[in-house]
Design an enzyme around this catalytic site. Structure first.
Site, mmCIF file in Angstrom:
data_model
loop_
_atom_site.group_PDB
_atom_site.id
_atom_site.type_symbol
_atom_site.label_atom_id
_atom_site.label_comp_id
_atom_site.label_asym_id
_atom_site.label_seq_id
_atom_site.Cartn_x
_atom_site.Cartn_y
_atom_site.Cartn_z
ATOM 1 N N ASP A 141 0.854 -1.184 0.000
ATOM 2 C CA ASP A 141 0.000 0.000 0.000
ATOM 3 C C ASP A 141 0.893 1.237 0.000
ATOM 4 O O ASP A 141 1.469 1.591 1.030
ATOM 5 C CB ASP A 141 -0.915 0.017 1.237
ATOM 6 C CG ASP A 141 -2.027 -1.032 1.142
ATOM 7 O OD1 ASP A 141 -1.826 -2.064 0.457
ATOM 8 O OD2 ASP A 141 -3.087 -0.838 1.756
ATOM 9 N N LYS A 213 -6.671 3.501 -3.698
ATOM 10 C CA LYS A 213 -7.149 3.477 -2.314
ATOM 11 C C LYS A 213 -7.337 4.911 -1.850
ATOM 12 O O LYS A 213 -6.560 5.791 -2.207
ATOM 13 C CB LYS A 213 -6.101 2.738 -1.475
ATOM 14 C CG LYS A 213 -6.334 2.720 0.021
ATOM 15 C CD LYS A 213 -5.269 1.862 0.721
ATOM 16 C CE LYS A 213 -5.314 2.048 2.230
ATOM 17 N NZ LYS A 213 -4.240 1.321 2.934
ATOM 18 N N LYS A 249 -10.040 0.346 -2.922
ATOM 19 C CA LYS A 249 -10.001 0.147 -1.471
ATOM 20 C C LYS A 249 -10.307 1.447 -0.746
ATOM 21 O O LYS A 249 -9.451 2.314 -0.634
ATOM 22 C CB LYS A 249 -8.622 -0.378 -1.053
ATOM 23 C CG LYS A 249 -8.474 -0.573 0.469
ATOM 24 C CD LYS A 249 -7.135 -1.178 0.838
ATOM 25 C CE LYS A 249 -6.927 -1.199 2.342
ATOM 26 N NZ LYS A 249 -5.593 -1.703 2.739
#
Lengths: 313, 494
Positions: A141, A213, A249
């Site tokens: 991430d 995300k 996400k």
């Protein structure tokens, strides 16, 4: 290697704030009951990236998180609860998570690239990624360079994303835009398009290889319905143009099962049933998991149980 | 060109996901509230329900099931006489009432509507076919808001018309349509009562039940007898009301065809008249617009209430460069449009109000295809076996001379046309006998102002779709404005 193919002068898509918020609000008006609700709760559990990102995280805390990730529900009912998708930790704790999750289906996700600010030299951010992948992280991430983005250095942001993806190797990449700092929907849309195009510059993307995300969880606001919807629209346009499915996400502030179901409705109605899989959608969350379980128990028994009936992670 | 760094990593995340067969269907979510409906309803005259002198009744049905809901009185000329007489008798006292007292009655009606809103929403959906989502979240909210709003004006009329000392007009004959039955009733009686007038209201014959429920509410709040009289019936009843010598003002919302007849009637007798009629409103989308949001605007513009909306955005004018993309997005959006049981809380598009209306819509769909336009239909599964259903659709390759581009269809049918320049867009937009509303979708503020000046439309939306006040049209869409301070004007003599 084609770095920087992303063209900052590409068509900028604008997003109208009033209408996007109205549409996001409409998604919360669906009435999800009975079987549909149970299916949604199980699906949401399978989509959770169970997360702890604290300075005080200990190996013990990670072990307990991993155990919870593998079997979220320890009660007496036969609820058919799936494992969550992944645990998400800081790079230094990746080895602990790898060991604790051996022989399970749960992935190890590591934040990297100088999370959460990204305010480090690029080589350090890339080394951060490489180390996490070497230690066995399945998913990275990353955070984008918001400073560069907001100062208009879009090519630089794109190049850094491309290089980060290259550094990821086979690991799945999730690109955190930190929508709370980008502030406007136009910025969020632009950053989404930029991130997807830059990731594609590092090599062809298979469905679910790359996620975008919303947030680190360290900035307020975190994920909102409307900012997520903007990103889903960017994913939809990319899919219509290329046939490739980018993942999504939302993270930061999704705490209740009800909210999670609103997001699933939005996902289904924006991108279609094909995205209803942990391979293409995740919730970055920690407290959400127990609320999903609590609702699942309520569906089975007809009444709510106390918070202490569920183990903390 | 894959130059990824080779690193040994666990294999479990690397494989590419296949499309899942996962299919998450929403379970049925019916609104379960049971609403009591009497077998037979009389006319609401002078504060009580009474049998019609005409002795005639007609049936009102649920358009989603074809089930008969109730028998409703059909008011004849004598009934109209009685109602107008009751309204005339009540008017001086109502007008002399302290304005704050008139306001109190309106506030009470509004509050009671809010308290009974779930029941009213269910009844509205059963009688009209519109989705419960709309009657609950839109119709009932606006109904109460309108009454609250005009309650507030009752004691401030001197400020609305500074220095003019506004007087009531007298007895108002108000004829309302079937597409927003209760909401239209509130639009009509709110300003009329606030200004000291009394009313004879005629709801549409296919959807009279909520207006009759409103009559019950008027009884509950002890509104003085005769201030509002509600007569059910068809066109003849409406005409009798409009022609009655003691009706001083006529307000009509409905078709242009009927509006023209009423205009003649009122012109002969020198009555005040406001008309809110049909439309063929253009939704104009420029290439710099926020396309996904514009698509939402298109969808609510033409599929809200099954397209049975006078200000529906039934002509879509798209800049040529984005035509294909907009069509693709619209087709994609169709996949998540839910058509079916109006009482299901997840239904987006319900049933068509009446078999006559369905026939008309189907006629235009056939004409559109015969004229050579391409039809794109919403990919919904089987529609319910009973009831009046129409699959939402849109036509591309429509020419401005096609009937589906010129006539008001009043159904979920959209005509898509293209333009290249703002001037061409404007020409196409104004090329219609109607002039109710228009939508402009662009990121460029200056263009919005430029077009807003030149569009012949009473209501113009910019990057949004909503029915704003003041609401009303130009050309064959009628005259007079409803809502806001403007909405008071037709109900006062200055």
């Amino acid at each position: 290697m084609a770095i920087g193919r992303y063209n900052v002068r590409m068509d900028r898509r604008t997003t109208d704030a009033v209408m996007i918020e109205q549409r996001a609000q409409a998604m919360t008006r669906r009435s999800i009951k009975t079987e549909a609700k149970q299916a949604a709760l199980r699906l949401a559990i399978a989509m959770v990236d169970l997360t702890t990102l604290e300075g005080k995280d200990s190996p013990q805390k990670i072990k307990s998180l991993c155990r919870k990730a593998i079997s979220p529900y320890e009660g007496s009912l036969d609820l058919d609860v799936p494992s969550v998708a992944a645990v998400c930790v800081y790079p230094s704790l990746v080895p602990v998570a790898i060991e604790a999750l051996a022989n399970s289906t749960v992935c190890v996700a590591s934040v990297a690239t100088g999370f959460p600010s990204g305010q480090y030299p690029l080589d350090i951010r890339l080394a951060d990624v490489q180390q996490a992948v070497l230690d066995g992280a399945d998913e990275i991430d990353m955070v984008i360079n918001r400073g560069a983005f907001l100062s208009g250095k879009h090519e630089q942001v794109a190049t850094e994303i491309t290089q980060t993806r290259l550094a990821c190797g086979p690991a799945r990449l999730k690109i955190i835009l930190e929508t709370g700092e980008l502030e406007t929907y136009d910025n969020i849309r632009h950053a989404s398009d930029l991130a997807i195009a830059a990731a594609a510059d590092a090599g062809s993307i298979e469905n679910g290889d790359v996620f975008i995300k919303t947030s680190t969880g360290k900035v307020s606001p975190g994920a909102t319905m409307a900012s997520t919807l903007v990103m889903l629209e960017a994913i939809r346009d990319h899919y219509h143009a290329t046939g490739v499915r980018i993942g999504m996400k939302p993270a930061g502030g999704i705490r209740s099962a009800k909210t999670a179901i609103h997001y699933l409705v939005m996902l289904k109605e924006t991108l279609g049933d094909a995205w209803l899989t942990p391979e293409l959608f995740r919730f970055g969350a920690s407290t959400l998991l127990n609320d999903l379980l609590r609702q699942l128990v309520k569906q089975a028994t007809g009444h709510y149980t106390a918070g202490w009936d569920f183990s903390i992670a | 060109m894959n130059t990824r760094i080779e690193i040994d990593a666990p294999q479990d995340s690397g494989e590419s996901p296949e499309t899942t067969d996962y299919n998450w269907e929403y379970s049925p979510a019916p609104e379960r509230m049971q609403v009591d409906i009497k077998d037979r309803y009389g006319l609401f005259i002078n504060g009580s329900f009474r049998s019609p002198v005409s002795k005639k009744y007609f049936k009102t049905v649920n358009p989603a099931t074809e089930e008969v809901l109730a028998e409703v009185a059909q008011a004849g000329a004598k009934d109209v006489d009685k109602a107008v007489e009751a309204a005339r008798a009540a008017q001086p006292k109502w007008a002399r009432l302290k304005p704050t007292e008139r306001a109190k009655y309106l506030f009470r009606i509004a509050r009671r509507i809010q308290e009974r809103s779930r029941e009213l929403a269910v009844l509205e959906t059963m009688d009209s076919g519109k989705p419960i989502k709309e009657s609950r979240d839109v119709d009932l909210n606006i109904t109460a808001q309108y009454l609250f709003y005009y309650a507030g004006w009752a004691d401030k009329l001197d400020y609305a018309f500074a220095g003019a000392r506004p007087k009531p007009v007298g007895v108002c004959g108000q004829i309302i349509p079937w597409n927003f039955p209760l909401m239209m009733a509130a639009w009509k009686i709110g300003p009329a009562l606030a200004c000291g007038n009394t009313c004879v209201l005629k709801p549409a014959e296919t959807s009279p039940l909520t207006a009759l429920r409103l009559a019950e509410i008027l009884q509950e709040v002890d509104l003085p007898p005769g201030v509002v009289n509600i007569l059910t019936g068809a066109g003849a009843t409406g005409q009798a009301i409009a022609e009655h010598p003691n009706v001083k003002k006529v307000a009509f919302t409905g078709s242009t065809q009927v509006g023209k007849i009423l205009a003649k009637v009122c012109a002969k007798k020198g009555k005040h008249l406001t008309l809110e009629l049909g439309g063929k409103s253009p939704n104009i989308i420029f290439e710099d617009a926020s396309l996904d949001q514009a698509v939402e605007g298109i969808v609510s513009g033409i599929y809200f209430n099954q397209g049975q909306v006078c200000c529906a955005g039934s002509r879509l004018l798209v800049q040529e460069s984005i035509h294909d993309e907009v069509v693709k997005k619209l087709a994609h959006r169709f996949e998540s449009l839910r058509v079916g049981d109006p009482l299901d809380k997840n239904t987006d598009v319900g049933a068509i109000n009446s078999p006559e209306q369905l026939k008309k819509i189907e006629h235009y769909i056939n004409v559109g295809a015969a004229e050579g336009a391409d039809m794109h239909s919403c990919p919904v599964g089987d529609l319910p076996p009973k009831g009046y259903w129409c699959r939402p659709c849109f036509f591309t390759d429509v020419q401005p001379s096609h009937q589906i581009a010129r006539d008001e269809i009043f159904g979920p049918v959209l005509a898509v046309m293209t333009f290249r320049t703002p001037k061409e867009a404007l020409e196409l937009a104004n090329n219609t006998p109607y002039g109710l509303s228009a939508g402009v979708w662009t990121d460029k503020g200056a263009r919005i102002f430029e077009l807003a000046k030149k569009l012949d439309a009473g209501v113009i939306w910019c990057n949004l779709f909503d029915a704003f006040s003041p609401f009303g049209g130009f050309k064959e869409s009628g005259f007079g404005r409803e809502g806001g301070r403007h909405g008071l004007r037709p109900y006062v003599a200055l």
